[in-house]
Enzyme design. Structure first.
Site, PDB file in Angstrom:
ATOM      1  N   ALA A   1       0.858  -1.189   0.000  1.00 56.60           N
ATOM      2  CA  ALA A   1       0.000   0.000   0.000  1.00 56.60           C
ATOM      3  C   ALA A   1       0.888   1.230   0.000  1.00 56.60           C
ATOM      4  O   ALA A   1       1.929   1.246   0.672  1.00 56.60           O
ATOM      5  CB  ALA A   1      -0.913   0.000   1.227  1.00 56.60           C
TER       6      ALA A   1
ATOM      7  N   GLU B   1      15.554  -3.984  -1.893  1.00 54.73           N
ATOM      8  CA  GLU B   1      16.247  -3.664  -0.657  1.00 54.73           C
ATOM      9  C   GLU B   1      17.648  -4.247  -0.624  1.00 54.73           C
ATOM     10  O   GLU B   1      17.843  -5.413  -0.974  1.00 54.73           O
ATOM     11  CB  GLU B   1      15.419  -4.250   0.485  1.00 54.73           C
ATOM     12  CG  GLU B   1      15.840  -3.864   1.850  1.00 54.73           C
ATOM     13  CD  GLU B   1      14.872  -4.456   2.862  1.00 54.73           C
ATOM     14  OE1 GLU B   1      13.736  -4.820   2.468  1.00 54.73           O
ATOM     15  OE2 GLU B   1      15.254  -4.574   4.021  1.00 54.73           O
TER      16      GLU B   1
HETATM   17  N1  LIG Z   1       3.589  -8.962   3.390  1.00 54.35           N
HETATM   18  C1  LIG Z   1       4.205  -8.527   2.275  1.00 54.35           C
HETATM   19  C2  LIG Z   1       5.360  -7.742   2.341  1.00 54.35           C
HETATM   20  C3  LIG Z   1       5.961  -7.332   1.166  1.00 54.35           C
HETATM   21  N2  LIG Z   1       5.456  -7.698  -0.031  1.00 54.35           N
HETATM   22  C4  LIG Z   1       6.044  -7.254  -1.276  1.00 54.35           C
HETATM   23  C5  LIG Z   1       5.353  -6.006  -1.731  1.00 54.35           C
HETATM   24  C6  LIG Z   1       6.317  -4.908  -1.357  1.00 54.35           C
HETATM   25  O1  LIG Z   1       6.182  -3.815  -2.199  1.00 54.35           O
HETATM   26  C7  LIG Z   1       7.632  -5.585  -1.525  1.00 54.35           C
HETATM   27  C8  LIG Z   1       8.733  -4.950  -0.725  1.00 54.35           C
HETATM   28  O2  LIG Z   1       8.458  -5.075   0.652  1.00 54.35           O
HETATM   29  P1  LIG Z   1       8.724  -3.890   1.658  1.00 54.35           P
HETATM   30  O3  LIG Z   1       8.721  -4.449   3.042  1.00 54.35           O
HETATM   31  O4  LIG Z   1       9.940  -3.142   1.260  1.00 54.35           O
HETATM   32  O5  LIG Z   1       7.443  -2.974   1.560  1.00 54.35           O
HETATM   33  P2  LIG Z   1       7.179  -1.791   0.547  1.00 54.35           P
HETATM   34  O6  LIG Z   1       8.325  -1.559  -0.325  1.00 54.35           O
HETATM   35  O7  LIG Z   1       5.905  -2.055  -0.159  1.00 54.35           O
HETATM   36  O8  LIG Z   1       6.956  -0.561   1.522  1.00 54.35           O
HETATM   37  P3  LIG Z   1       8.069   0.239   2.304  1.00 54.35           P
HETATM   38  O9  LIG Z   1       8.018   1.608   1.780  1.00 54.35           O
HETATM   39  O10 LIG Z   1       7.705   0.148   3.733  1.00 54.35           O
HETATM   40  O11 LIG Z   1       9.369  -0.404   2.019  1.00 54.35           O
HETATM   41  O12 LIG Z   1       7.412  -6.920  -1.113  1.00 54.35           O
HETATM   42  C9  LIG Z   1       4.315  -8.474  -0.047  1.00 54.35           C
HETATM   43  O13 LIG Z   1       3.861  -8.809  -1.135  1.00 54.35           O
HETATM   44  N3  LIG Z   1       3.703  -8.886   1.076  1.00 54.35           N
HETATM   45 MG   LIG Z   2      11.969  -4.090   1.392  1.00 54.68          MG
END
Ligand SMILES: Nc1ccn([C@H]2C[C@H](O)[C@@H](COP(=O)(O)OP(=O)(O)OP(=O)(O)O)O2)c(=O)n1
Ligand SMILES: [Mg+2]
Ligand SMILES: [Mg+2]
Length: 847
Positions: free
Chosen positions: A174, A234
DNA sequence: ATCCTCCCCTAC
DNA sequence: TAAGGTAGGGGAGGAT
């Protein structure tokens, strides 16, 4: 930067836990007793325009159409989709991020040798302070998908398979406007929509994620040569010795380039170690940068919720919460000893260190892959065991492919099952696994494999162990571990081939390994280790060492000599020009018994006769060893009459053949004549294994008992003991040599001393083979041979025949080998039939 | 003590 | 409708 911290603290606090599946499931258990049987065909077209514009999902359509077939089937599951596994993985986000690392490995293979760089110890010294950068893309999946949609930048957006406000599909990612409403990854879309009705849902675009991740890493590698990939969005950079650069400047440059190249923002954390760099990134998000200098670590950590530390999830958080510990500051009040007592040594250490911002991990140390697996815990519904077996086969294929893709083979196979908890009703999540018991069984193979047939056999065996109702299965997984490089393996296998063994010239010098200890202990007492084969640890290469000179008579171990099969003894005796028998006569009072060691109970001799006549129709090819066999058999037969009565007279109180007691499986003669330390080992082992009448401490009693039946040679190979996994494994490790031993036995030109040594090795190895109710060693040996067949059938049919003939010959001498032969023969037949469409017997005759 | 098996926990 | 995978770390408890 300090208001960033506030934000981080707040969001971390909010981030209690969404993923509390178990309670969730139990709570809704009664509610959701809706039978998933005949699914409503009414396709729900309630997708937003954004969603509709996306690429159609053919699998969904297919599976919806296919569900008319199964009357009792759930709409969408393993039951209704022939290509379920394949399709499932194509649409699984977790599969995507779970397998991303392997794709990265292949794309940047050179980036792994950074571990052997100059880095060495510079980080280990405390004096040298290091600088670590952690980079993480902001709401990655969302950012990529809306990177060309500036109009949506400030609207709440999430990635999800479903846009239904009643759906149980999970939010994958999200964006930050959506998070302001409380929307989080892992939520059901219906809950997200409840929190944020205007939430815009986009479908996944895995290709785009892959593409951006590539760009992301291209940039990182360009700016730093010490990159440790964490995930597709990451990574850690070690910029300690990145010369003149100001890390903040470097970070800005990287962030800018990422934004320019990908249209997505990344956040960066900079600190003295990986832990604090990651903490800094959390603070920096979104689209920010945070540097935590050493002197400010305490200040940042003091009020940070423990849950915000990487490594502390909701379970640890809850446990700490019951101890009134919510922040790192509070965690610091607990002594290390106390933490270790409550959480274990390592975990306690981690808690103590992390709460103080201490982290000694180093960037870039690449650990080789330790396991490769595949599992599915969604949509798994079976009607019967055949469904489950079919599914298992698909998993085997998947794992086989992945092993191959990694260039690796596994020697340990683990099967995981998710079993519906009896208290659990239908899962809250559509086609989910619900509240489950997690079961797993594993087995270690004789040799590493990536062969789908082997995997299938093993997987089925493991599956059978569960005794589970197929209807209760909600998930399955297969994993291979104890990995070995496939090329090394294959090379080793070539080296172990019969042909290469026969061709190989004697080579001096070999590495000893633990796996050969037992045999070496025997050999060292005999002085007969003129031929030794080991698989050297690194290369899997077989080294051979031969000595031309015989050991002196006085160096021979009488006990071992006596335990040799008669024909072997005769050979050795010949080598010593008949002096051996004289030596025995002198040293042994009961040497007159020695000639009787070859005797066989009549019933066993009969079995041998039957077997032999059966073989005679097949084995038209005379070979040198056949003569030896005949001689041996004649010898056995001539001696068998007197022996039968002795054996039947029940001198052994425990040899009641109906009783599967361990003692009855021990050949007393062998026991008697084994070297002392081996005998002690065995008796210890027996004592440890559930045998009441062996619990006595009086070894001499057993010794005497053993002596009374010492003439039963054929019992030799029935010396099976308990279940010592170590031995199985050790024996298995040297089992490549086993086939070489077969080969050597088969080689008519093999000099007597070598023949006898080999057979001695084999016999002593076999006599230590365990076999209990589960028949671990027995199946281990059979499995080895079957694997061997599976591999060799592709390239070397002759070797297959050779191996089979050897086995057959051995089966005439040993009941153990008879069992083995019976067990593996079908595999030979199937393999020949499969690959050459012919009948094994005919092939044998042709040859 | 050190290993192994069968879990559980964590992170993405 | 929906795609709850993958891999490493580590602990408990038993075998060696
Ligand atoms: N429970 C989860 C956690 C992560 N992801 C996928 C979607 C994310 O976009 C991606 C990268 O995980 P991140 O923890 O880095 O989360 P985001 O990049 O989405 O948000 P943030 O800005 O906190 O890094 O992995 C997923 O599908 N389900
Ligand atoms: Mg990540
Ligand atoms: Mg991210």
């Amino acid at each position: 930067m300090s208001n960033d911290l506030e934000i981080a603290l707040r969001s971390a606090d909010d981030a209690t836990t969404y993923l509390m599946d178990d309670e969730h499931e139990v709570e809704f258990e009664e509610n959701g007793c809706n039978e998933p049987s005949h699914a409503q065909v009414s396709s729900c077209p309630a997708l937003t325009s954004v969603f509709d514009n996306s690429v159609a999902n053919p699998v969904t359509v297919d599976s919806l159409n296919a569900k008319t077939t199964e009357p009792a089937s759930r709409g969408h599951s393993t039951l209704s989709d022939a290509n379920f596994v394949e399709n499932y993985f194509k649409f699984s986000r977790l599969h995507f991020i779970g397998t991303w690392r392997n794709r990265y490995r292949k794309r940047f293979p050179n980036s792994h040798d950074c571990s052997k760089d100059k880095n060495s110890s510079h980080n280990g010294s405390v004096s040298q302070r290091s600088t670590i950068i952690h980079v993480d893309m902001d709401c990655f999946f969302v950012a990529v998908v809306i990177r060309n949609r500036p109009d949506l930048k400030d609207k709440p957006v999430a990635i999800c398979h479903s846009d239904s406000s009643r759906g149980t599909a999970e939010i994958s990612s999200a964006n930050y406007p959506a998070r302001d409403h409380g929307v989080k990854a892992g939520m059901f879309v219906r809950d997200a929509k409840a929190l944020c009705p205007e939430l815009v849902i986009f479908p996944y675009n895995f290709d785009a994620y892959e593409e951006v991740a590539d760009q992301f890493y291209d940039i990182l590698h360009k700016h730093c040569n010490k990159v440790q990939a964490v995930s597709c969005d990451e990574a850690f950079l070690d910029v300690s010795d990145s010369a003149v650069e100001d890390p903040s400047f470097l970070a800005s440059a990287i962030r800018k380039e990422i934004l320019d190249t990908t249209g997505c923002t990344a956040s960066v954390g900079i600190a003295g170690n990986m832990l604090m760099a990651r903490v800094a990134t959390r603070i920096a998000k979104p689209d920010g940068c945070c540097f935590i200098p050493l002197e400010r670590v305490d200040r940042y950590l003091h009020d940070l919720p423990v849950k915000a530390l990487p490594g502390i999830g909701h379970v640890l958080d809850e446990k700490l919460r019951t101890m009134q510990i919510r922040t790192c500051g509070q965690l610091r009040m607990i002594s290390k000893e106390s933490l270790q007592k409550d959480f274990g040594i390592k975990t306690g250490d981690m808690l103590w260190n992390f709460s103080r911002g201490i982290d000694s991990r180093m960037v870039g140390v690449i650990q080789e892959t330790k396991s490769v697996g595949a599992e599915v815990n969604w949509g798994v519904r079976f009607n019967d065991l055949n469904d489950a077996k079919d599914f298992l086969l698909k998993l085997c294929k998947e794992v086989s492919l992945r092993l191959e893709g990694c260039g690796v083979q596994g020697r340990n196979i683990t099967l995981k099952i998710k079993k519906r908890r009896s208290s659990a009703g239908e899962p809250v999540k559509f086609m989910g696994c619900g509240d489950c018991e997690n079961l797993s069984r594993s087995t270690t193979l004789p040799m590493a494999t990536d062969d789908v047939h082997v995997l299938q056999r093993i997987a089925n065996k493991l599956f059978g162990y569960f005794q589970i109702d197929a209807k209760d299965i909600r998930g399955m997984g297969l994993q291979a571990s104890k990995l070995e490089a496939a090329d090394t393996n294959r090379r080793g296998h070539e080296k172990c081939s019969i042909r290469s063994w026969l061709v190989s010239s004697g080579r001096k010098g070999f590495t000893n390994t633990d796996s050969c200890k037992l045999r070496d202990r025997v050999n060292s007492r005999t002085g007969l280790d003129s031929v030794s084969m080991v698989q050297s640890e690194g290369s899997g290469e077989v080294a051979v060492s031969r000595e031309a000179t015989l050991p002196g008579l006085d160096e021979l171990d009488i006990g071992v000599i006596e335990s040799l099969p008669p024909e072997v003894f005769r050979e050795i005796n010949d080598l010593y020009s008949g002096e051996l028998i004289n030596l025995l006569s002198k040293n042994k009072q009961n040497n007159k018994d020695f000639g009787m060691t070859s005797m066989v109970p009549q019933n066993i001799a009969d079995v041998m006769d039957e077997e032999r006549s059966a073989f005679e129709t097949l084995d038209k090819i005379p070979c040198d060893e056949e003569d030896e066999y005949v001689n041996g058999k004649a010898h056995l037969k001539s001696a068998s009459i007197g022996e039968a009565s002795s054996s039947a007279s029940g001198l052994l109180p425990t040899t009641d053949s109906l009783m599967p007691s361990s003692l009855s499986q021990v050949d007393p003669f062998v026991l008697q004549h084994l070297p002392e330390e081996l005998r002690v080992d065995i008796l210890e082992s027996l004592r440890a294994h559930r045998n009441p009448h062996l619990m006595s401490n009086d070894v001499s009693v057993k010794y005497d008992v053993a002596q009374t039946a010492s003439e039963d040679f054929m019992m030799k190979n029935e010396l099976w003991i308990g279940n010592p996994p170590k031995w199985v494994d050790n024996f298995a490790r040297s089992s490549c040599s086993l086939l070489n031993i077969f080969a050597e036995l088969h080689n008519s030109s093999c000099p007597g001393s070598q023949f006898s040594s080999l057979l001695q090795s084999l016999v002593s190895g076999l006599s230590l083979l365990p076999s209990d109710g589960q028949d671990d060693a027995f199946s281990s040996l059979c499995e080895l041979i079957k694997q061997y067949v599976d591999v060799k059938i592709e390239t070397d049919i002759e070797e297959i025949y050779t191996c089979l003939r050897l086995l057959r010959r051995l089966s005439l001498r040993s009941k153990l080998f008879l069992r083995i032969y019976d067990n593996v023969l079908p595999r030979f037949q199937a393999a020949v039939c499969e690959h050459y469409g012919g009948n094994l017997n005919i092939c044998l005759m042709d040859e």
